[in-house]
Write an enzyme that holds these catalytic residues in place. Structure first.
Site, PDB file in Angstrom:
ATOM      1  N   HIS A 133      34.188  22.186  38.319  1.00 41.25           N
ATOM      2  CA  HIS A 133      34.740  23.522  38.083  1.00 41.25           C
ATOM      3  C   HIS A 133      33.696  24.615  37.944  1.00 41.25           C
ATOM      4  O   HIS A 133      34.045  25.742  37.588  1.00 41.25           O
ATOM      5  CB  HIS A 133      35.582  23.542  36.809  1.00 41.25           C
ATOM      6  CG  HIS A 133      36.816  22.712  36.882  1.00 41.25           C
ATOM      7  ND1 HIS A 133      38.038  23.225  37.245  1.00 41.25           N
ATOM      8  CD2 HIS A 133      37.017  21.409  36.645  1.00 41.25           C
ATOM      9  CE1 HIS A 133      38.943  22.260  37.212  1.00 41.25           C
ATOM     10  NE2 HIS A 133      38.345  21.140  36.855  1.00 41.25           N
ATOM     11  N   ARG A 146      37.398  35.056  29.909  1.00 43.59           N
ATOM     12  CA  ARG A 146      36.313  34.817  28.959  1.00 43.59           C
ATOM     13  C   ARG A 146      35.174  35.790  29.203  1.00 43.59           C
ATOM     14  O   ARG A 146      34.939  36.223  30.331  1.00 43.59           O
ATOM     15  CB  ARG A 146      35.804  33.376  29.104  1.00 43.59           C
ATOM     16  CG  ARG A 146      36.696  32.364  28.438  1.00 43.59           C
ATOM     17  CD  ARG A 146      36.875  32.653  26.967  1.00 43.59           C
ATOM     18  NE  ARG A 146      35.666  32.370  26.231  1.00 43.59           N
ATOM     19  CZ  ARG A 146      35.482  31.277  25.508  1.00 43.59           C
ATOM     20  NH1 ARG A 146      36.427  30.390  25.384  1.00 43.59           N
ATOM     21  NH2 ARG A 146      34.347  31.095  24.865  1.00 43.59           N
ATOM     22  N   LYS A 148      30.589  37.069  34.845  1.00 42.99           N
ATOM     23  CA  LYS A 148      31.882  37.713  35.148  1.00 42.99           C
ATOM     24  C   LYS A 148      31.760  39.241  35.145  1.00 42.99           C
ATOM     25  O   LYS A 148      32.649  39.945  35.600  1.00 42.99           O
ATOM     26  CB  LYS A 148      32.945  37.253  34.155  1.00 42.99           C
ATOM     27  CG  LYS A 148      33.256  35.751  34.261  1.00 42.99           C
ATOM     28  CD  LYS A 148      34.271  35.314  33.219  1.00 42.99           C
ATOM     29  CE  LYS A 148      34.470  33.803  33.154  1.00 42.99           C
ATOM     30  NZ  LYS A 148      35.317  33.278  34.239  1.00 42.99           N
TER      31      LYS A 148
HETATM   32  C1  26W Z   1      29.964  21.886  28.407  1.00 36.08           C
HETATM   33  C2  26W Z   1      30.401  23.301  28.275  1.00 36.08           C
HETATM   34  C3  26W Z   1      31.384  23.682  29.313  1.00 36.08           C
HETATM   35  C4  26W Z   1      32.663  24.048  28.919  1.00 36.08           C
HETATM   36  C5  26W Z   1      33.602  24.413  29.871  1.00 36.08           C
HETATM   37  C6  26W Z   1      31.049  23.681  30.637  1.00 36.08           C
HETATM   38  C7  26W Z   1      31.974  24.033  31.582  1.00 36.08           C
HETATM   39  C8  26W Z   1      33.244  24.390  31.203  1.00 36.08           C
HETATM   40  C9  26W Z   1      34.294  24.737  32.233  1.00 36.08           C
HETATM   41  C10 26W Z   1      34.132  23.885  33.476  1.00 36.08           C
HETATM   42  C11 26W Z   1      34.273  26.179  32.570  1.00 36.08           C
HETATM   43  C12 26W Z   1      35.510  26.599  33.270  1.00 36.08           C
HETATM   44  O1  26W Z   1      36.529  26.804  32.653  1.00 36.08           O
HETATM   45  N1  26W Z   1      35.424  26.785  34.593  1.00 36.08           N
HETATM   46  C13 26W Z   1      36.470  27.502  35.298  1.00 36.08           C
HETATM   47  O2  26W Z   1      37.401  26.579  35.854  1.00 36.08           O
HETATM   48  C14 26W Z   1      38.486  27.273  36.446  1.00 36.08           C
HETATM   49  C15 26W Z   1      39.496  26.254  36.895  1.00 36.08           C
HETATM   50  O3  26W Z   1      39.020  25.538  37.974  1.00 36.08           O
HETATM   51  C16 26W Z   1      38.006  28.148  37.588  1.00 36.08           C
HETATM   52  O4  26W Z   1      39.083  28.877  38.091  1.00 36.08           O
HETATM   53  C17 26W Z   1      36.926  29.127  37.091  1.00 36.08           C
HETATM   54  O5  26W Z   1      36.385  29.850  38.169  1.00 36.08           O
HETATM   55  C18 26W Z   1      35.843  28.365  36.373  1.00 36.08           C
HETATM   56  O6  26W Z   1      34.923  29.259  35.765  1.00 36.08           O
END
Ligand code: 26W
Length: 821
Positions: free
Chosen positions: A359, A549, A554
């Site tokens: 993601h 967020r 962003k």
């Molecule tokens: C380990 C910390 C951490 C926490 C959350 C790392 C990464 C995340 C997520 C992967 C971040 C996230 O929410 N990504 C989003 O995922 C959405 C669903 O696919 C996308 O539409 C967004 O573009 C993306 O930022």
């Protein structure tokens, strides 16, 4: 009617009965919260019948089941959504009206179950809705955090976090299922034993701490099909309730420790979004819910199947980003140590059941656990990962003889760390990105080596959203209008039918109706803002919205710098024509993300100055909506004129807010990033406002050491003025230091990072021009209405029903279930 139990008199009786037995009160005496509980229990009664029927159907059909493993499920409120999906919303509203109960007010009593941060968690919730609606057997597997996403208060312009005690009043929709508890073990050491009789080496974990995982089930109601799936979230409990006599046995400390472990493990959701912090407790959370979920899945499978080798025919574990990827090693552990399979058999099963979704390409989001921590906490799982890595590297060396660079880049264990993404890619049979551009970047940049070696694993699944929540529930006026115009309700489960609206693109009467609905929704939001922010906004102004967020990539900073620029323009040229604009922001910053918090403070400072400057005649308003979350998002999307999707190209994997705005008739003002690319493809360039660097250009700059923002600062006086206003006290009561870090981040960062990493100044002019085009387009009422309507008409692709069907066709291969009532 969906169910006779929603028949008016029956339902009214049920609610009265609940108020009496739960609270010993009459309807008139009950508090709004008590009414919410009583109504919810009445609704749950009906759900339960369908839930049982669905489980019975599963027993009959024995369908393949997907387990959607996710640290986050951002569900939003359940009551309204459940009523919508049981096609009983209007009947129940009418029944409650007769009792003098306002359903909307009751809905507002429900706390948002906020067990997620942002996009990834909300996507999981949309997927569960679509899975049930399409009639597939699915479990969401996650954690029942005691405290969800923090509540955001704005005090003196600053974000203040307060705990989200969402379970305070009890959750009427959940079922505690103590009898399905599983033990999860941490730490200790592994004793190796050789068993002569079976000729097997046994690995026995000793001196471990353990906790009991207790599942809570929440119903996931499909739309109009009686199909109810389950979101199973795990609570933790000490394995033996604290026993004083253990004191005598010298186990006192262990007993206390186990008690504490259980308490802390599910205490709170980590509020980091896209930023890996490496906290031990987070790894404990991950293993806790994964171990419990996989054990439960295997137990369930074995109840009705005797050949574990055939597990891949009935079970899929979909890993939502790297957070649950310890699943592959845990599954291996169970197959090797408990099912007593050989390595090859276990590996064959694992690599046919596990699949991984990526993601984000943000480097700081990558989870890499220090080996010492990982092996101490999960000694047996670590041994298995070592063996997976060893065998994988043999393959890499076979494929690339003498190329130790490849080995270094692709290893799972490297430099004292366990790289979770590599583990997921090596063990998973599918690796998918979440929008076409994102998947291409994965294949060609971030995961290039893996793509080269195993191209068959890579595939794209462009995200989607559920129209049940984000149109039917969030925007009932537009939902009814769409039904009337296209002559069918079927868009509720087939969003491609929205294209039936295209024929109204030149119909002035229809366009006027469409914009009248938008206006009513703007009035609703204006009231919300007045009530919650004490700010008056004019619903005739352009509602320009950025809600998501808070993250530097962003670029909320680009947005607010542009507002500062507009304000300067209006002050310098009071005579210039300017269409009134309301800039609306909503965003939570991770509690430790200082720069993000500075940006929130800046937005609020600009709001203070601009909103109170009477000389500009209310032409410009800035609103920061406190505590942005699913429930107020529904109101915000419905009321938006402009959808701000302005991430630095290549950084936003997909975005899903962009799709919710589109569905509700707000054109995109954005970069060619994530799913914006596909949105524009569907609606046409002429119905969006696209600007800025392309992802190739950004990646090119990045590979060549960045660019020189100072050149722009020196050559563009308007930009220089705005940037200088960060440090000349304009928005800080004369304080020159308050926004110094933001200023430095653009021109000369003190932390050694590149200046203006996110290309804010580089894209500024292009953004300002695109904003000018927005204004021109909006002034032409009919032209704008047509654009807005075409956005709604062309959103069909972006339903999560389409996304889920693609997962089913290409990855999961699930069987459809028809629940017979
Ligand atoms: C380990 C910390 C951490 C926490 C959350 C790392 C990464 C995340 C997520 C992967 C971040 C996230 O929410 N990504 C989003 O995922 C959405 C669903 O696919 C996308 O539409 C967004 O573009 C993306 O930022």
């Amino acid at each position: 009617m969906y169910n006779p139990r929603f028949e008016k008199e029956t339902f009214k009786k049920e609610v009265k009965h609940n108020v009496k037995t739960l609270y010993r009160k009459t309807i008139e005496e009950a508090t709004p919260q008590q009414l919410f509980q009583a109504v919810s229990y009445a609704v749950k009664e009906v759900i339960i019948d369908d839930w049982i029927a669905t489980q019975n159907q599963f027993k009959k059909d024995d369908p393949k089941i997907v387990y959607y493993m996710s640290m986050e499920f951002l569900m939003g409120r359940a009551l309204g959504n459940n009523l919508i999906n049981m096609t009983a919303y209007k009947e129940v509203k009418a029944a409650l009206d007769e009792m003098g109960i306002d359903l909307n007010a009751i809905e507002d009593e429900e706390p948002d179950p906020a067990l997620g941060n942002g996009g990834l968690g909300r996507l999981a919730a949309c997927f569960l809705d679509s899975l049930a609606t399409l009639g597939y057997a699915a479990y969401g597997c996650g954690i029942r955090y005691r405290y969800g996403m923090f509540k955001q208060k704005i005090e003196n312009g600053y974000q203040v976090e307060t705990p989200d005690n969402w379970l305070k009043e009890g959750n009427p929709f959940e079922l505690r299922r103590e009898e399905y508890a599983k033990e999860v073990r941490f730490g200790g050491n592994i004793r190796v034993e050789y068993d002569d009789s079976t000729n097997r080496t046994k690995f026995v974990q000793e001196n471990y701490e353990s906790v009991l995982a207790i599942p809570y089930d929440m119903p996931i109601v499909g739309y109009g099909n009686h199909h109810v799936n389950t979101l199973r979230i795990w609570d933790a409990k000490a394995i033996t309730d604290f026993q004083l006599d253990s004191f005598d046995r010298g186990d006192y400390h262990k007993a206390v420790e186990q008690e504490n472990l259980a308490k802390t493990i599910v205490e709170v959701l980590y509020p980091n979004d896209n930023h890996y912090a490496g906290k031990e407790l987070r790894l404990k959370q991950q293993y806790f819910f994964i171990s419990a979920s996989i054990q439960a899945a295997i137990t369930k499978y074995k109840k009705t199947h005797d050949d574990i080798h055939k597990l891949p025919e009935k079970v899929i574990f979909q890993m939502n980003d790297t957070h649950p990827t310890v699943a592959v090693a845990e599954l291996m552990r169970i197959l090797l140590d408990e099912e007593e399979l050989g390595w090859n058999e276990a590996w064959d099963i694992t690599t046919k059941t596990c699949a991984y979704t990526n993601h984000t390409i943000m480097a700081e989001a990558l989870e890499k656990w220090p080996i010492d921590l990982f092996s101490r906490l999960l000694p047996r799982v670590y041994q298995i990962i070592q063996e997976i890595d060893r065998r994988f590297l043999i393959q890499v060396r076979e494929r690339y003889p003498g190329n130790e660079e490849k080995v270094r880049k692709m290893a799972i264990l490297y430099n004292g760390q366990v790289r979770m993404a590599h583990l997921a890619i090596v063990a998973g049979f599918s690796v998918n990105g979440v929008a076409r551009l994102h998947t291409e970047i994965l294949k060609n940049q971030e995961l290039r080596d893996f793509y080269e070696m195993m191209p068959q694993k890579f595939n794209n699944k462009t995200n989607g959203i559920t129209q049940r929540r984000f149109l039917m529930h969030g925007n009932p006026l537009l939902a009814d209008w769409v039904t009337e115009k296209i002559g069918t309700k079927d868009w509720i489960t087939d969003l491609s039918l929205m294209s039936g609206l295209k024929k109204y693109a030149d119909d002035s009467k229809a366009l006027a109706e469409f914009m009248d609905i938008k206006y009513k929704n703007k009035v609703r939001l204006a009231e919300y803002i007045r009530k919650h922010n004490g700010i008056e906004v004019d619903p005739r102004s352009i509602f320009d919205v950025q809600v998501k967020r808070l993250h530097e990539y962003k670029r909320q900073l680009l947005n607010i710098l542009h507002v500062m620029y507009l304000y300067n323009q209006i002050k310098e040229h009071p005579e210039m024509s300017f269409f009134p604009r309301t800039f609306i922001f909503g965003a939570k910053a991770s509690a430790g993300y200082i720069r993000a918090k500075e940006i929130i403070k800046l937005i609020n400072s600009v709001a203070d100055i601009v909103n109170n400057d009477r000389s500009i005649n209310g032409k410009l308003k800035v609103v920061f909506i406190e505590d942005y979350r699913v429930s107020n998002a529904e109101i915000i999307f419905a009321a938006a004129d402009v959808s701000e999707q302005i991430s630095t190209a290549s950084k936003e994997a997909s975005g899903t807010g962009n799709m919710k705005f589109m569905l509700n008739g707000a054109p995109t003002l954005g970069t060619m990033d994530g799913a914006n690319v596909e949105i524009v493809e569907e609606v046409g360039m002429e119905n969006a406002f696209i600007f800025g660097l392309s992802s190739e250009e950004v990646i090119n700059y990045e590979n060549n050491g960045g660019y020189h923002p100072q050149d722009i600062y020196n050559s563009d006086p308007d930009i220089r003025k705005v940037v200088d206003q960060l440090i000349n006290g304009t928005y800080s009561n004369g304080d020159h230091e308050m926004y110094r870090d933001l200023y430095n981040s653009l021109l000369c960062p003190k932390d050694g990072s590149k200046a203006d990493m996110y290309f804010i100044l580089k894209d500024f002019r292009a953004y300002a021009e695109a904003q000018k085009k927005v204004e021109e387009a909006y002034k032409d009422k009919e032209r704008w209405a047509k654009m807005a309507l075409l956005n709604t008409a062309c959103c069909g692709k972006f339903t999560s029903d389409r996304t889920i069907q693609e997962y089913v066709d290409d990855i999961w291969h699930l069987d459809k279930v028809t629940v017979e009532i």
